[in-house]
Design an enzyme around this catalytic site. Structure first.
Site, PDB file in Angstrom:
ATOM      1  N   ARG A  60       0.853  -1.200   0.000  1.00 43.03           N
ATOM      2  CA  ARG A  60       0.000   0.000   0.000  1.00 43.03           C
ATOM      3  C   ARG A  60       0.887   1.247   0.000  1.00 43.03           C
ATOM      4  O   ARG A  60       0.618   2.234  -0.666  1.00 43.03           O
ATOM      5  CB  ARG A  60      -0.954   0.011   1.200  1.00 43.03           C
ATOM      6  CG  ARG A  60      -1.680   1.349   1.354  1.00 43.03           C
ATOM      7  CD  ARG A  60      -2.979   1.278   2.135  1.00 43.03           C
ATOM      8  NE  ARG A  60      -2.904   0.525   3.364  1.00 43.03           N
ATOM      9  CZ  ARG A  60      -2.279   0.923   4.482  1.00 43.03           C
ATOM     10  NH1 ARG A  60      -1.655   2.090   4.515  1.00 43.03           N
ATOM     11  NH2 ARG A  60      -2.256   0.157   5.542  1.00 43.03           N
ATOM     12  N   TYR A 113     -15.259  17.639 -16.810  1.00 46.73           N
ATOM     13  CA  TYR A 113     -15.664  16.230 -16.768  1.00 46.73           C
ATOM     14  C   TYR A 113     -16.759  16.043 -15.707  1.00 46.73           C
ATOM     15  O   TYR A 113     -16.626  16.528 -14.586  1.00 46.73           O
ATOM     16  CB  TYR A 113     -14.441  15.371 -16.436  1.00 46.73           C
ATOM     17  CG  TYR A 113     -14.742  13.900 -16.327  1.00 46.73           C
ATOM     18  CD1 TYR A 113     -15.105  13.167 -17.450  1.00 46.73           C
ATOM     19  CD2 TYR A 113     -14.674  13.242 -15.103  1.00 46.73           C
ATOM     20  CE1 TYR A 113     -15.387  11.815 -17.346  1.00 46.73           C
ATOM     21  CE2 TYR A 113     -14.948  11.889 -14.995  1.00 46.73           C
ATOM     22  CZ  TYR A 113     -15.308  11.185 -16.129  1.00 46.73           C
ATOM     23  OH  TYR A 113     -15.586   9.848 -16.027  1.00 46.73           O
ATOM     24  N   ASP A 186      -6.071  19.354 -14.720  1.00 49.20           N
ATOM     25  CA  ASP A 186      -6.420  18.033 -15.261  1.00 49.20           C
ATOM     26  C   ASP A 186      -6.059  18.061 -16.743  1.00 49.20           C
ATOM     27  O   ASP A 186      -6.728  18.691 -17.556  1.00 49.20           O
ATOM     28  CB  ASP A 186      -7.918  17.759 -15.056  1.00 49.20           C
ATOM     29  CG  ASP A 186      -8.332  16.375 -15.572  1.00 49.20           C
ATOM     30  OD1 ASP A 186      -7.614  15.796 -16.418  1.00 49.20           O
ATOM     31  OD2 ASP A 186      -9.394  15.887 -15.147  1.00 49.20           O
ATOM     32  N   LYS A 211      -7.450   6.953 -20.088  1.00 46.83           N
ATOM     33  CA  LYS A 211      -7.641   7.472 -21.435  1.00 46.83           C
ATOM     34  C   LYS A 211      -6.369   7.257 -22.268  1.00 46.83           C
ATOM     35  O   LYS A 211      -6.023   6.140 -22.543  1.00 46.83           O
ATOM     36  CB  LYS A 211      -8.064   8.941 -21.365  1.00 46.83           C
ATOM     37  CG  LYS A 211      -9.191   9.216 -20.347  1.00 46.83           C
ATOM     38  CD  LYS A 211     -10.516   8.572 -20.715  1.00 46.83           C
ATOM     39  CE  LYS A 211     -11.524   8.542 -19.568  1.00 46.83           C
ATOM     40  NZ  LYS A 211     -11.794   9.791 -18.883  1.00 46.83           N
TER      41      LYS A 211
HETATM   42  C1  LIG Z   1     -12.134  10.159 -17.604  1.00 45.74           C
HETATM   43  C2  LIG Z   1     -11.747  11.446 -17.012  1.00 45.74           C
HETATM   44  C3  LIG Z   1     -11.591  11.602 -15.633  1.00 45.74           C
HETATM   45  C4  LIG Z   1     -11.896  10.491 -14.650  1.00 45.74           C
HETATM   46  O1  LIG Z   1     -11.050   9.406 -14.814  1.00 45.74           O
HETATM   47  P1  LIG Z   1     -11.440   7.883 -14.391  1.00 45.74           P
HETATM   48  O2  LIG Z   1     -10.194   7.148 -14.689  1.00 45.74           O
HETATM   49  O3  LIG Z   1     -12.624   7.483 -15.216  1.00 45.74           O
HETATM   50  O4  LIG Z   1     -11.774   7.911 -12.931  1.00 45.74           O
HETATM   51  C5  LIG Z   1     -11.166  12.820 -15.147  1.00 45.74           C
HETATM   52  N1  LIG Z   1     -10.923  13.854 -15.980  1.00 45.74           N
HETATM   53  C6  LIG Z   1     -11.071  13.743 -17.322  1.00 45.74           C
HETATM   54  C7  LIG Z   1     -10.782  14.934 -18.184  1.00 45.74           C
HETATM   55  C8  LIG Z   1     -11.497  12.555 -17.880  1.00 45.74           C
HETATM   56  O5  LIG Z   1     -11.650  12.469 -19.216  1.00 45.74           O
END
Ligand SMILES: *Cc1c(COP(=O)(O)O)cnc(C)c1O
Length: 302
Positions: A60, A113, A186, A211
């Protein structure tokens, strides 16, 4: 989108993508000379002696496969420290909830998002009494107008999912610096291949590795990268001690493997997306196309 030029993409970025998880000859390689980091499933690790742990003690807190991925991600983003999380939302929530205290103030770009928007409105605002202001960050003046002496964090998603709104990271960083506050980005949709927020002044970069970074639709994961030692300690403590929301060794292996082809995939994504966007834009049954590469995009690329 344009690539960050000062990094010599062809040579340096692609080389890091392929090799960074493997260049370190760590003690855990155990003399087997793997060129790919093995998947270390062990939850606990032998101690060197009665009072001395080895590099890893309990998975962890740290794990060799995760450490290899974190090093690869940190280097790709041009950062010192990275943490790999069980999802993009785990990375985002750990960042936001650690850096904004209950009752604190957060300024966020809007149209973000949907999961992040729910996190901010329902968990941060609804549960922890955080005062959240959403602003149209395409104009940095809107960010400047919302920041006050109580603001703890500026949060920007760029490009936004799904409307591809862009913001000027450097201009927003200037606002954060003026107020001595932290600025998180982000950067999921651009990936480290097309955007380097730390180089533009951001303090924390968050990715959903689900992604482009993993790129094979077979792992949910997230990451944060930062150069700020204090922020890193705070987020690492939250992840490793309090929340336990780290990425599993098997998923770390998948993401590290996916990242190797990030440069090649992003080149194809860009070429193909442009062709699709132009086709749709010229189609008489399509009213509007949102793509930053198009001249018609509200914020054309320079
Ligand atoms: C998909 C996404 C998230 C969340 O990610 P997960 O891996 O699905 O938890 C956050 N920000 C953006 C811009 C995203 O496209």
């Amino acid at each position: 989108m344009t690539q960050h030029d000062n990094r010599s993409i062809e040579n340096r970025f692609a080389t890091i993508a392929v090799g960074a998880a493997e260049t370190e000859r760590r003690p855990h390689r155990g003399g087997t000379s793997d060129v790919v980091p093995p998947i270390h499933l062990s939850t606990t690790f032998e101690w060197a002696s009665g009072d001395n742990a080895n590099e890893h003690d309990y998975s962890r807190e740290s794990n060799p496969t995760r450490a290899a991925l974190e090093e690869q991600l940190a280097r790709l983003e041009g950062g010192e420290h990275a943490l790999a999380f069980a999802s993009g939302m785990a990375a985002t929530s750990t960042t936001i909830l650690s850096l904004v205290p209950p009752g604190g103030h957060l300024v966020s770009s809007d149209s973000i998002y949907s999961g992040t928007e729910k996190l901010l409105t329902e968990l941060a605002a609804g549960h922890l009494n955080v005062d959240v202001d959403f602003v149209d960050a395409r104009d940095p003046e809107n960010v400047a107008a919302a920041v006050n002496s109580d603001t703890d964090l500026i949060w920007a998603e760029t490009p936004t999912n799904p409307l591809m709104r862009l913001c000027d990271i450097q201009a927003i960083d200037d606002i954060a610096d003026d107020h001595g506050i932290l600025f998180g980005v982000d950067s999921t949709f651009a990936s480290p291949y097309f955007q380097a927020p730390l180089e533009l002044g951001a303090d924390v970069v968050v990715h959903s590795t689900t992604k482009y970074l993993n790129g094979h639709s077979d792992s949910i994961g997230g990451a944060i990268i930062t150069n700020d030692e204090r922020v890193f300690e705070q987020l690492a403590f939250a992840q490793r001690v309090g929340l336990g929301n780290m990425l599993s060794p098997f998923d770390c292996y998948l993401v590290a493997r996916g990242v190797k082809t990030l440069p090649a995939r992003m080149e194809h994504h860009e070429t193909n997306a442009m062709a699709v966007a132009r086709f749709l834009e010229s189609h008489d049954r399509v009213a509007r196309v949102y793509y930053p590469g198009l001249e018609s995009h509200p914020q054309p690329c320079e």
